[in-house]
Motif scaffolding. Structure first.
Motif, mmCIF file in Angstrom:
data_model
loop_
_atom_site.group_PDB
_atom_site.id
_atom_site.type_symbol
_atom_site.label_atom_id
_atom_site.label_comp_id
_atom_site.label_asym_id
_atom_site.label_seq_id
_atom_site.Cartn_x
_atom_site.Cartn_y
_atom_site.Cartn_z
ATOM 1 N N GLY A 82 0.858 -1.181 0.000
ATOM 2 C CA GLY A 82 0.000 0.000 0.000
ATOM 3 C C GLY A 82 0.896 1.233 0.000
ATOM 4 N N SER A 83 0.333 2.358 -0.416
ATOM 5 C CA SER A 83 1.153 3.580 -0.386
ATOM 6 C C SER A 83 1.458 3.976 1.062
ATOM 7 N N PHE A 106 -5.023 14.242 4.377
ATOM 8 C CA PHE A 106 -4.915 12.889 4.930
ATOM 9 C C PHE A 106 -3.973 12.903 6.140
ATOM 10 N N CYS A 161 -1.012 16.505 -1.468
ATOM 11 C CA CYS A 161 -1.856 15.386 -1.885
ATOM 12 C C CYS A 161 -2.702 15.893 -3.051
ATOM 13 N N SER A 165 -7.255 14.587 -0.470
ATOM 14 C CA SER A 165 -8.272 13.989 0.397
ATOM 15 C C SER A 165 -8.156 14.675 1.757
ATOM 16 N N ASP A 193 1.362 13.031 -3.365
ATOM 17 C CA ASP A 193 0.552 11.822 -3.229
ATOM 18 C C ASP A 193 -0.538 11.861 -4.294
ATOM 19 N N SER A 195 -2.619 9.335 -5.024
ATOM 20 C CA SER A 195 -3.398 8.109 -4.807
ATOM 21 C C SER A 195 -4.773 8.134 -5.477
ATOM 22 N N PHE A 196 -5.289 9.343 -5.751
ATOM 23 C CA PHE A 196 -6.602 9.442 -6.402
ATOM 24 C C PHE A 196 -6.487 9.972 -7.829
ATOM 25 N N THR A 221 -5.330 0.928 -4.287
ATOM 26 C CA THR A 221 -6.474 0.826 -3.388
ATOM 27 C C THR A 221 -7.739 1.467 -3.952
ATOM 28 N N LYS A 222 -7.597 2.679 -4.475
ATOM 29 C CA LYS A 222 -8.788 3.508 -4.731
ATOM 30 C C LYS A 222 -9.421 3.191 -6.086
ATOM 31 N N ARG A 230 -3.362 -4.512 -0.551
ATOM 32 C CA ARG A 230 -2.210 -3.731 -0.100
ATOM 33 C C ARG A 230 -1.119 -3.641 -1.167
HETATM 34 C C1 PLP Z 1 -4.705 10.390 0.100
HETATM 35 C C2 PLP Z 1 -4.357 9.002 0.500
HETATM 36 N N1 PLP Z 1 -3.121 8.546 0.274
HETATM 37 C C3 PLP Z 1 -2.759 7.307 0.626
HETATM 38 C C4 PLP Z 1 -3.653 6.457 1.255
HETATM 39 C C5 PLP Z 1 -3.194 5.084 1.629
HETATM 40 O O1 PLP Z 1 -3.655 4.169 0.693
HETATM 41 P P1 PLP Z 1 -3.059 2.691 0.569
HETATM 42 O O2 PLP Z 1 -2.074 2.489 1.655
HETATM 43 O O3 PLP Z 1 -4.233 1.797 0.691
HETATM 44 O O4 PLP Z 1 -2.411 2.648 -0.798
HETATM 45 C C6 PLP Z 1 -4.944 6.890 1.514
HETATM 46 C C7 PLP Z 1 -5.896 5.993 2.209
HETATM 47 O O5 PLP Z 1 -6.925 6.341 2.654
HETATM 48 C C8 PLP Z 1 -5.306 8.196 1.126
HETATM 49 O O6 PLP Z 1 -6.538 8.653 1.351
#
Ligand code: PLP
Length: 369
Positions: A82-83, A106, A161, A165, A193, A195-196, A221-222, A230
């Protein structure tokens, strides 16, 4: 052991409510409502034969696939559990002592800094601007804080980010690249980041070479809908990747995760379907939430919406009432920079969203929380 700042703890909710996990609708973690790629799930089942071996510690095949996907060398990728694993590796491996964090955001970044004994300074996006990230303010803040107060270490990294988020706001890649270049020129690290970012292509800086001291984080994940698997990855210059990898425990990414993530990355049809669905459904849910009396819904580029409940309502109370009905939404009242009426709602399937909209409507229109 629930940590403030995370959604998605369906196990704790199921125990607390005495319900089966599958009776809950989780709007508190923002996961692709179409689920993972069917091809990725088939690959995962076929990969079970690999459980009798240790996983590939180099994540070779997945990194080759990432290299083809992003048109950059495999040495620019590090895969993590996971990140989140990568977020926690960064302060120690890059020797970051003082992070400038752009909030509200976050919680895990600050958590990682605290664990590593470092310090965090937060720069808040303004509610009056709909929490739009103004990167020129980051540069002004760096200029101002060049000379730290006595005893404090100078800022040595900036974290953004993008898309953010829990606000859902995204900056264009051009502005982020400018920031990353200026930050690198000052000898600081720039961590982005993303992630989205699958939901907001225009925001990602991965389509061009990265400036020297820039690290981009991504997640399976997203958008890929695989939170339980993970898998996430970091992208940076090969020397930086090698530096981060020195502190990663061996075999932290299992083989089911490596193979499934690879197949998910290659399923362009499912990706296209997921994007088209989200674009339509987010607009529909946003419109419906905006119609609830007294609610403010902020613009979003991703698969969740940040909303403020009407004046007089408390996020904690509304979240608790919905939870008893098996509807989990994210209480954001404790997120620094947001107010006590803030909640984050993931966009799920049409039927699930309608159920939440009905529950919210009866709560806010017919009776207090
Ligand atoms: C902005 C952001 N980055 C990273 C993560 C971590 O994600 P993961 O560890 O599942 O890749 C989350 C999880 O909620 C997140 O909202």
């Amino acid at each position: 052991m629930t940590r403030i700042g995370h959604g998605g703890d369906v196990y704790a909710a199921a125990r607390e409510l005495g319900r089966d996990l599958h009776q809950l609708l989780d709007f508190s973690a923002s996961i692709n409502p179409l689920g993972p790629s069917p091809a990725a799930l088939r690959t995962m089942r076929a990969a079970e034969v690999l459980l009798s071996h240790y996983p590939d510690p180099a994540c070779w095949a997945l990194r080759q696939s990432l290299a083809r996907h992003w048109h950059r060398p495999a040495e620019e990728f590090l895969v993590g559990n996971g990140s989140t694993e990568l977020i926690h590796l960064l302060p120690r491996t890059l020797a970051i002592r003082h992070l400038l964090l752009i909030g509200p955001t976050f919680s895990e970044y600050a958590e990682a800094m605290t664990r590593a004994g470092g310090q965090v300074t937060m720069l808040m996006a303004d509610r009056a601007n709909g929490y739009r990230l103004r990167l020129e303010l980051v540069l002004a803040a760096l200029q101002k804080r060049r000379r730290p107060a006595s005893g404090a270490s100078p800022i040595d990294a900036v974290l953004l980010c993008n898309p953010n988020s829990p606000t859902g706001r995204a900056c264009d890649a051009g502005a982020v690249r400018t920031l990353a270049r200026l930050v690198a020129r000052r000898g600081l690290w720039c961590i982005v980041d993303e992630s989205f970012a699958e939901y907001a292509d225009h925001a990602s800086i991965l389509s061009e070479p990265l400036p020297p001291r820039t690290v981009v984080l991504r997640s399976f994940t997203k958008f890929y809908g695989l939170p339980g698997l993970r898998a996430g990855y970091a992208v940076a210059k090969p020397g930086v990747i090698a530096q981060i990898a020195t502190q990663q425990p061996p075999w932290s990414v299992n083989m089911l995760a490596q193979q499934t993530a690879l197949a998910a990355l290659q399923d362009a049809r499912h990706a296209g379907r997921s994007l088209r669905f989200m674009e339509r459904e987010r607009a529909r849910v946003q419109k419906a939430l905006t119609r609830l009396p007294g609610c403010t819904v902020f613009p979003s580029a991703v698969n969740f919406l940040l909303m403020e409940l009407p004046v007089g309502q408390k996020a904690t109370a509304v979240v608790a009432v919905l939870r008893r009905q098996g509807l989990l939404i994210r209480d954001c009242s404790q997120v620094p920079g947001l107010n006590g009426r803030s909640v984050r709602i993931a966009v799920r399937s049409r039927a699930d969203n309608d159920r939440l909209l009905r529950a919210l409507s009866s709560l806010l229109c017919e009776g207090g929380a």
